[in-house]
Design a protein around this motif. Structure first.
Motif, PDB file in Angstrom:
ATOM      1  N   VAL A 120      27.689   7.057  42.257  1.00 53.15           N
ATOM      2  CA  VAL A 120      27.112   7.720  43.429  1.00 53.15           C
ATOM      3  C   VAL A 120      27.868   7.322  44.685  1.00 53.15           C
ATOM      4  O   VAL A 120      28.554   6.302  44.737  1.00 53.15           O
ATOM      5  CB  VAL A 120      25.613   7.379  43.592  1.00 53.15           C
ATOM      6  CG1 VAL A 120      24.826   7.760  42.353  1.00 53.15           C
ATOM      7  CG2 VAL A 120      25.406   5.906  43.935  1.00 53.15           C
ATOM      8  N   ASP A 121      27.713   8.167  45.715  1.00 54.99           N
ATOM      9  CA  ASP A 121      28.365   7.905  46.991  1.00 54.99           C
ATOM     10  C   ASP A 121      27.413   7.181  47.943  1.00 54.99           C
ATOM     11  O   ASP A 121      26.323   6.735  47.546  1.00 54.99           O
ATOM     12  CB  ASP A 121      28.886   9.211  47.594  1.00 54.99           C
ATOM     13  CG  ASP A 121      27.782  10.217  47.905  1.00 54.99           C
ATOM     14  OD1 ASP A 121      26.592   9.837  47.973  1.00 54.99           O
ATOM     15  OD2 ASP A 121      28.113  11.408  48.096  1.00 54.99           O
ATOM     16  N   SER A 122      27.796   7.089  49.205  1.00 50.45           N
ATOM     17  CA  SER A 122      27.018   6.345  50.191  1.00 50.45           C
ATOM     18  C   SER A 122      25.668   6.978  50.495  1.00 50.45           C
ATOM     19  O   SER A 122      24.803   6.342  51.101  1.00 50.45           O
ATOM     20  CB  SER A 122      27.816   6.202  51.491  1.00 50.45           C
ATOM     21  OG  SER A 122      28.128   7.472  52.027  1.00 50.45           O
ATOM     22  N   ASN A 123      25.480   8.227  50.063  1.00 48.52           N
ATOM     23  CA  ASN A 123      24.193   8.901  50.235  1.00 48.52           C
ATOM     24  C   ASN A 123      23.360   8.904  48.957  1.00 48.52           C
ATOM     25  O   ASN A 123      22.302   9.540  48.915  1.00 48.52           O
ATOM     26  CB  ASN A 123      24.420  10.344  50.695  1.00 48.52           C
ATOM     27  CG  ASN A 123      25.073  10.414  52.061  1.00 48.52           C
ATOM     28  OD1 ASN A 123      24.640   9.740  52.991  1.00 48.52           O
ATOM     29  ND2 ASN A 123      26.113  11.224  52.178  1.00 48.52           N
ATOM     30  N   GLY A 124      23.866   8.233  47.922  1.00 53.05           N
ATOM     31  CA  GLY A 124      23.157   8.204  46.658  1.00 53.05           C
ATOM     32  C   GLY A 124      23.329   9.454  45.829  1.00 53.05           C
ATOM     33  O   GLY A 124      22.602   9.662  44.845  1.00 53.05           O
ATOM     34  N   GLN A 125      24.297  10.290  46.194  1.00 56.04           N
ATOM     35  CA  GLN A 125      24.550  11.526  45.460  1.00 56.04           C
ATOM     36  C   GLN A 125      25.572  11.281  44.357  1.00 56.04           C
ATOM     37  O   GLN A 125      26.537  10.539  44.539  1.00 56.04           O
ATOM     38  CB  GLN A 125      25.059  12.610  46.405  1.00 56.04           C
ATOM     39  CG  GLN A 125      24.068  12.995  47.488  1.00 56.04           C
ATOM     40  CD  GLN A 125      22.770  13.540  46.931  1.00 56.04           C
ATOM     41  OE1 GLN A 125      22.783  14.478  46.123  1.00 56.04           O
ATOM     42  NE2 GLN A 125      21.648  12.973  47.351  1.00 56.04           N
ATOM     43  N   ALA A 126      25.368  11.932  43.218  1.00 55.24           N
ATOM     44  CA  ALA A 126      26.256  11.748  42.077  1.00 55.24           C
ATOM     45  C   ALA A 126      27.664  12.233  42.385  1.00 55.24           C
ATOM     46  O   ALA A 126      27.854  13.271  43.032  1.00 55.24           O
ATOM     47  CB  ALA A 126      25.708  12.482  40.856  1.00 55.24           C
ATOM     48  N   VAL A 127      28.643  11.478  41.914  1.00 58.95           N
ATOM     49  CA  VAL A 127      30.054  11.840  42.031  1.00 58.95           C
ATOM     50  C   VAL A 127      30.565  12.084  40.614  1.00 58.95           C
ATOM     51  O   VAL A 127      30.630  11.164  39.813  1.00 58.95           O
ATOM     52  CB  VAL A 127      30.877  10.723  42.701  1.00 58.95           C
ATOM     53  CG1 VAL A 127      32.357  11.098  42.749  1.00 58.95           C
ATOM     54  CG2 VAL A 127      30.345  10.421  44.096  1.00 58.95           C
ATOM     55  N   GLY A 128      30.880  13.308  40.285  1.00 63.26           N
ATOM     56  CA  GLY A 128      31.422  13.588  38.969  1.00 63.26           C
ATOM     57  C   GLY A 128      30.393  13.836  37.893  1.00 63.26           C
ATOM     58  O   GLY A 128      30.707  13.803  36.713  1.00 63.26           O
ATOM     59  N   GLY A 129      29.146  14.100  38.253  1.00 58.04           N
ATOM     60  CA  GLY A 129      28.140  14.460  37.256  1.00 58.04           C
ATOM     61  C   GLY A 129      27.170  13.340  36.945  1.00 58.04           C
ATOM     62  O   GLY A 129      27.372  12.181  37.314  1.00 58.04           O
ATOM     63  N   GLY A 130      26.097  13.713  36.247  1.00 60.45           N
ATOM     64  CA  GLY A 130      25.054  12.765  35.884  1.00 60.45           C
ATOM     65  C   GLY A 130      23.900  12.804  36.870  1.00 60.45           C
ATOM     66  O   GLY A 130      24.017  13.356  37.970  1.00 60.45           O
ATOM     67  N   ARG A 131      22.760  12.221  36.455  1.00 55.99           N
ATOM     68  CA  ARG A 131      21.585  12.189  37.322  1.00 55.99           C
ATOM     69  C   ARG A 131      21.209  10.735  37.574  1.00 55.99           C
ATOM     70  O   ARG A 131      20.702  10.046  36.689  1.00 55.99           O
ATOM     71  CB  ARG A 131      20.416  12.940  36.671  1.00 55.99           C
ATOM     72  CG  ARG A 131      19.211  13.126  37.603  1.00 55.99           C
ATOM     73  CD  ARG A 131      18.286  14.216  37.083  1.00 55.99           C
ATOM     74  NE  ARG A 131      17.542  13.806  35.921  1.00 55.99           N
ATOM     75  CZ  ARG A 131      16.274  13.356  35.956  1.00 55.99           C
ATOM     76  NH1 ARG A 131      15.642  13.255  37.109  1.00 55.99           N
ATOM     77  NH2 ARG A 131      15.657  13.035  34.855  1.00 55.99           N
ATOM     78  N   PRO A 132      21.478  10.236  38.786  1.00 58.92           N
ATOM     79  CA  PRO A 132      21.174   8.848  39.083  1.00 58.92           C
ATOM     80  C   PRO A 132      19.690   8.651  39.349  1.00 58.92           C
ATOM     81  O   PRO A 132      18.935   9.621  39.502  1.00 58.92           O
ATOM     82  CB  PRO A 132      21.981   8.584  40.359  1.00 58.92           C
ATOM     83  CG  PRO A 132      21.992   9.907  41.048  1.00 58.92           C
ATOM     84  CD  PRO A 132      22.075  10.930  39.931  1.00 58.92           C
ATOM     85  N   SER A 133      19.273   7.422  39.437  1.00 57.83           N
ATOM     86  CA  SER A 133      17.919   7.109  39.861  1.00 57.83           C
ATOM     87  C   SER A 133      17.606   7.805  41.180  1.00 57.83           C
ATOM     88  O   SER A 133      18.474   7.969  42.037  1.00 57.83           O
ATOM     89  CB  SER A 133      17.775   5.594  40.041  1.00 57.83           C
ATOM     90  OG  SER A 133      16.645   5.293  40.825  1.00 57.83           O
ATOM     91  N   ALA A 134      16.347   8.188  41.350  1.00 54.19           N
ATOM     92  CA  ALA A 134      15.925   8.813  42.598  1.00 54.19           C
ATOM     93  C   ALA A 134      16.098   7.871  43.781  1.00 54.19           C
ATOM     94  O   ALA A 134      16.144   8.310  44.936  1.00 54.19           O
ATOM     95  CB  ALA A 134      14.464   9.245  42.486  1.00 54.19           C
TER      96      ALA A 134
END
Length: 203
Positions: free
Chosen positions: A68-82
């Motif tokens: 994830v990036d600095s905003n918590g958004q996925a980079v390159g796919g996948g679903r991170p923790s909310a």
């Protein structure tokens, strides 16, 4: 686009995150699919490896991790923790290399009892978070919960004490951080011990 060196770092981080998650789950601190862990892979730009959303933390594999990036958004796919955005906010605010978030009974109970801060004093275990064991009150911030990570991050930043590598989110759980995952784990274990002691002492 995720480059090859970052892919290798993500895989290595995934193995470490899976091992640490299994350890926390064995304590009953990540029941169901609760809790999440992260480790910083890059500072500029800020990127973190975060445990994937909706997974049993006692059964993670090295691939159950999201960049994830600095905003918590996925980079390159996948679903991170909310809560990935809050992990990124903590890493940016504190320069931590890793963040651990666990859902423990003691942190939730003590957060309800003390909605602003929890005070510790004259306990040897305080050394585990770099604080003196005698003669000084040590404060653990408590902040109100929110499902909006921007709001929660603002509350954490307002309450943040650089001398305390942790915060309790009322009705939610404990966030602790450190230079790396092992350091973050030690802080989480120390704070949880202190919370359990206070809970038992005033029950």
């Amino acid at each position: 686009m995720v480059n090859h060196s970052l892919t290798a770092a993500l895989e290595a981080a995934g193995a470490q995150l899976a091992a640490e998650a299994a350890r926390f789950a064995s304590f009953g601190w990540m029941r169901g699919t609760s809790g999440n862990l992260s480790v910083v892979l890059s500072r500029v730009p800020l990127q973190l490896a975060v445990t994937a959303s909706g997974m049993d933390k006692g059964e993670l594999t090295p691939s159950d991790v999201v960049l994830v990036d600095s905003n918590g958004q996925a980079v390159g796919g996948g679903r991170p923790s909310a809560e990935a955005a809050l992990h990124a906010r903590i890493a940016s605010l504190t320069d931590a290399g890793a963040v651990a978030h666990v859902h423990t009974v003691a942190s939730v109970a003590m957060g309800h009892r003390h909605p602003d801060k929890i005070v510790f004093q004259d306990l040897e275990m305080l050394k585990g978070v770099g604080r003196p064991a005698e003669h000084e009150q040590v404060l653990l911030p408590v902040i109100a919960n929110s499902q909006d990570m921007d709001i929660l991050g603002n509350r954490l930043e307002a309450a943040h004490d650089p001398r305390m590598p942790a915060v309790v989110v009322a009705g939610h759980g404990l966030y602790a951080w450190g230079n790396d995952l092992v350091h973050a784990r030690h802080h989480a274990e120390t704070i949880e011990w202190l919370l359990e002691l206070e809970l038992a002492a005033h029950t």
